[in-house]
Design an enzyme around this catalytic site. Structure first.
Site, PDB file in Angstrom:
ATOM      1  N   ASP A   1      10.521 -44.363  25.533  1.00 18.15           N
ATOM      2  CA  ASP A   1       9.446 -45.364  25.436  1.00 18.15           C
ATOM      3  C   ASP A   1       9.719 -46.722  26.097  1.00 18.15           C
ATOM      4  O   ASP A   1       9.410 -47.771  25.504  1.00 18.15           O
ATOM      5  CB  ASP A   1       9.094 -45.594  23.957  1.00 18.15           C
ATOM      6  CG  ASP A   1       8.587 -44.338  23.268  1.00 18.15           C
ATOM      7  OD1 ASP A   1       8.582 -43.275  23.912  1.00 18.15           O
ATOM      8  OD2 ASP A   1       8.199 -44.422  22.084  1.00 18.15           O
TER       9      ASP A   1
ATOM     10  N   SER B   1      -1.805 -45.138  13.654  1.00 15.03           N
ATOM     11  CA  SER B   1      -0.759 -46.147  13.462  1.00 15.03           C
ATOM     12  C   SER B   1      -1.266 -47.566  13.721  1.00 15.03           C
ATOM     13  O   SER B   1      -0.543 -48.532  13.519  1.00 15.03           O
ATOM     14  CB  SER B   1       0.438 -45.858  14.379  1.00 15.03           C
ATOM     15  OG  SER B   1       0.147 -46.234  15.716  1.00 15.03           O
TER      16      SER B   1
ATOM     17  N   HIS C   1      -1.269 -50.335  20.678  1.00 13.27           N
ATOM     18  CA  HIS C   1      -0.244 -50.372  21.733  1.00 13.27           C
ATOM     19  C   HIS C   1      -0.188 -49.007  22.404  1.00 13.27           C
ATOM     20  O   HIS C   1      -0.565 -48.000  21.816  1.00 13.27           O
ATOM     21  CB  HIS C   1       1.135 -50.714  21.132  1.00 13.27           C
ATOM     22  CG  HIS C   1       1.604 -49.681  20.153  1.00 13.27           C
ATOM     23  ND1 HIS C   1       1.210 -49.686  18.831  1.00 13.27           N
ATOM     24  CD2 HIS C   1       2.385 -48.582  20.305  1.00 13.27           C
ATOM     25  CE1 HIS C   1       1.741 -48.649  18.214  1.00 13.27           C
ATOM     26  NE2 HIS C   1       2.450 -47.951  19.080  1.00 13.27           N
TER      27      HIS C   1
ATOM     28  N   LYS D   1       3.930 -38.433  23.663  1.00  8.43           N
ATOM     29  CA  LYS D   1       3.964 -38.118  22.226  1.00  8.43           C
ATOM     30  C   LYS D   1       3.013 -39.022  21.452  1.00  8.43           C
ATOM     31  O   LYS D   1       2.527 -40.031  21.987  1.00  8.43           O
ATOM     32  CB  LYS D   1       5.382 -38.272  21.689  1.00  8.43           C
ATOM     33  CG  LYS D   1       5.866 -39.699  21.773  1.00  8.43           C
ATOM     34  CD  LYS D   1       7.237 -39.859  21.215  1.00  8.43           C
ATOM     35  CE  LYS D   1       7.766 -41.243  21.461  1.00  8.43           C
ATOM     36  NZ  LYS D   1       6.966 -42.323  20.874  1.00  8.43           N
TER      37      LYS D   1
ATOM     38  N   CYS E   1      11.425 -45.073  17.391  1.00  7.14           N
ATOM     39  CA  CYS E   1      11.392 -43.849  18.197  1.00  7.14           C
ATOM     40  C   CYS E   1      12.771 -43.382  18.637  1.00  7.14           C
ATOM     41  O   CYS E   1      13.013 -42.182  18.716  1.00  7.14           O
ATOM     42  CB  CYS E   1      10.436 -44.030  19.366  1.00  7.14           C
ATOM     43  SG  CYS E   1       8.733 -44.095  18.759  1.00  7.14           S
TER      44      CYS E   1
END
Ligand code: VGL
Ligand code: ZN
Length: 240
Positions: free
Chosen positions: A17, A67, A78, A103, A142
């Site tokens: 990420d 989320s 985001h 993901k 993550c």
């Protein structure tokens, strides 16, 4: 004992990420998140010398992801699919052969781990990978969940301590995340644990450019000396 993480073709690098929204100016900036980019570029150089797969995961949310605060989640919106914020940091030198894993694409499901709901385990197993090296953002979300899943799936797992940064919603979160990864069998490494580091050409950032006229070995030494004070990471003691 000095560690030696020589990279083999059964290893993979997983970059988690490293996207604009997690870097400065982004929607959910990780403190000092951008600092992982030059370090990861050095790891990329090391891994490109082998045929080891290089994976980049990305948080890839639909606009109504669970989320997000508007949906009752903890985060500002985001990494919304196909937006600027979801793009990889433009200085990250991902090779064309990098395997991109998207993901957390299901609007109703959070997925912090790169293995959660993706083909990542399959891809690694088919490539004969037995050990993964993990860096990126964010240590306490993550990266942590990707490392813990890698361990559960039986991969030897190495956390790249100089190539991760965390959010620390509560002070101590990052430290606790690192401890949890190590407790679950992850090892830790930094660039100077890789024998290839000494051969790396100087990185493209300004202070190494000044040093570029000096012999390569000096550049590597200088780089190492500078990395510890600059990074916020801390070595956690494990049984040897
Ligand atoms: C992440 C918070 C929300 C991460 C993703 O990549 O660590 N953190 N979504
Ligand atoms: Zn997310």
């Amino acid at each position: 004992m000095k560690k030696d993480f020589s990279v083999k073709s059964t290893d993979a690098l997983i970059i988690v990420d490293v996207q604009n929204d997690f870097c400065s100016g982004g929607a959910l900036p990780v403190p000092d998140g951008d600092q992982v980019v030059p370090v990861l570029n050095d790891y990329i150089k090391i891994f490109k010398k082998t045929n080891a797969p290089l994976v980049a995961t990305r948080d890839w949310h639909p606009p109504n992801h669970i989320s997000f605060k508007a949906q009752g989640g903890p985060w500002p919106p985001h990494c919304i699919q196909d937006t600027e914020g979801a793009k990889f940091h433009s200085d990250l030198k991902l090779p064309d052969a990098a395997i991109i894993i998207s993901k957390a694409t299901d609007p109703l499901k959070e997925a912090y781990s790169g293995f959660d709901g993706t083909k990542l385990a399959d891809v690694l197993n088919k490539a004969g990978v037995t050990r993964v090296f993990v860096g990126g953002l964010a240590t306490d979300y993550c990266v942590k969940n990707t490392v813990l899943d890698a361990r559960k799936l039986g991969f030897a797992t190495v956390l790249l301590l100089d190539a991760v940064r965390g959010i620390n919603v509560k002070p101590g979160d990052v430290e606790a995340a690192i401890a949890e990864m190590l407790r679950n069998g992850a090892e830790q490494a930094t660039l100077d644990d890789f024998p290839e580091t000494i051969e790396l050409p100087p990185a493209g950032d300004s202070d190494t450019e000044v040093l570029a006229k000096k012999p390569l070995i000096k550049v590597a030494t200088k780089k190492k000396a500078r990395m510890r004070p600059r990074g916020k990471y801390k070595r956690v003691r494990t049984e040897q």
